[in-house]
Design a protein around this motif. Sequence first.
Motif, PDB file in Angstrom:
ATOM      1  N   GLU A  68       0.688  -1.350   0.025  1.00 59.83           N
ATOM      2  CA  GLU A  68      -0.004  -0.222   0.129  1.00 59.83           C
ATOM      3  C   GLU A  68       0.786   1.159   0.146  1.00 59.83           C
ATOM      4  O   GLU A  68       1.634   1.308   0.765  1.00 59.83           O
ATOM      5  N   ASN A  70       2.407   4.822   0.969  1.00 59.63           N
ATOM      6  CA  ASN A  70       2.001   5.425   2.180  1.00 59.63           C
ATOM      7  C   ASN A  70       1.336   6.718   2.327  1.00 59.63           C
ATOM      8  O   ASN A  70       0.709   7.114   3.330  1.00 59.63           O
ATOM      9  N   ASP A  73      -2.475   6.384   3.796  1.00 54.63           N
ATOM     10  CA  ASP A  73      -2.731   6.664   5.121  1.00 54.63           C
ATOM     11  C   ASP A  73      -2.875   8.071   5.532  1.00 54.63           C
ATOM     12  O   ASP A  73      -3.438   8.509   6.227  1.00 54.63           O
ATOM     13  N   VAL A  77      -5.999   9.815   6.896  1.00 58.89           N
ATOM     14  CA  VAL A  77      -6.020  10.316   8.226  1.00 58.89           C
ATOM     15  C   VAL A  77      -6.482  11.854   8.170  1.00 58.89           C
ATOM     16  O   VAL A  77      -7.314  12.612   9.045  1.00 58.89           O
ATOM     17  N   TYR A  93      -4.056   8.964  15.472  1.00 61.34           N
ATOM     18  CA  TYR A  93      -4.415   7.573  14.595  1.00 61.34           C
ATOM     19  C   TYR A  93      -3.438   6.695  15.036  1.00 61.34           C
ATOM     20  O   TYR A  93      -2.363   6.669  15.176  1.00 61.34           O
ATOM     21  N   GLY A  95      -4.088   3.284  13.546  1.00 59.34           N
ATOM     22  CA  GLY A  95      -3.777   2.303  12.412  1.00 59.34           C
ATOM     23  C   GLY A  95      -5.345   2.021  11.799  1.00 59.34           C
ATOM     24  O   GLY A  95      -6.316   2.490  12.360  1.00 59.34           O
ATOM     25  N   LYS A  96      -5.142   1.133  11.044  1.00 59.45           N
ATOM     26  CA  LYS A  96      -6.284   0.422  10.355  1.00 59.45           C
ATOM     27  C   LYS A  96      -6.181  -0.832  10.139  1.00 59.45           C
ATOM     28  O   LYS A  96      -5.008  -1.218  10.090  1.00 59.45           O
ATOM     29  N   PHE A 105     -11.099   1.675  11.722  1.00 55.83           N
ATOM     30  CA  PHE A 105      -9.977   2.758  11.860  1.00 55.83           C
ATOM     31  C   PHE A 105      -9.751   2.686  13.631  1.00 55.83           C
ATOM     32  O   PHE A 105     -11.038   2.645  14.035  1.00 55.83           O
TER      33      PHE A 105
END
Length: 160
Positions: A68, A70, A73, A77, A93, A95-96, A105
Amino acid sequence: MNYIPRAIGSIFLLSIVFAHQFFISTTDIQFKSEEKRAEITIQVFTHDINLLLENANYKTIDLGTKKENNDIDIFLVNYLSDNFVLQDYRWKYIGKKVGTEYTLFFLEIEDFSLSPKIAILNSLFMDLYNKQRNIVNFYSGETIQSASMTNADPVFSFNF
């Protein structure tokens, strides 16, 4: 002979019913009084995240994998920051977790305390869907309060 048109009609009706999308998210806010912390979990449909990212020109093929991008994210966010706000608090935040059907989330607020009134804005995906409904459940000890936010009313105040 009469069964064929009925069968086709039933199949057509069922396809319409099952093709209907649900426009909903759920958020659980757990107040941990001993730790003076709020733990927040937001559950959304993964296809909504994909649409949001595709509208922002991100490729979603690697979403939730080690490949994924970066920047995804960072984008998510920022999107959450604009569309999920607790009055007088900033969340962090954590994470997910991306699944086939749902994405979770994980957020946290340190030094959190209950005010007599806490207003929450939850306008997630209301920019994508007119019928979006965001349900927020607030847990404090034995007390549970719930609210449903819509495009017409994306803010709710919880009273403690």
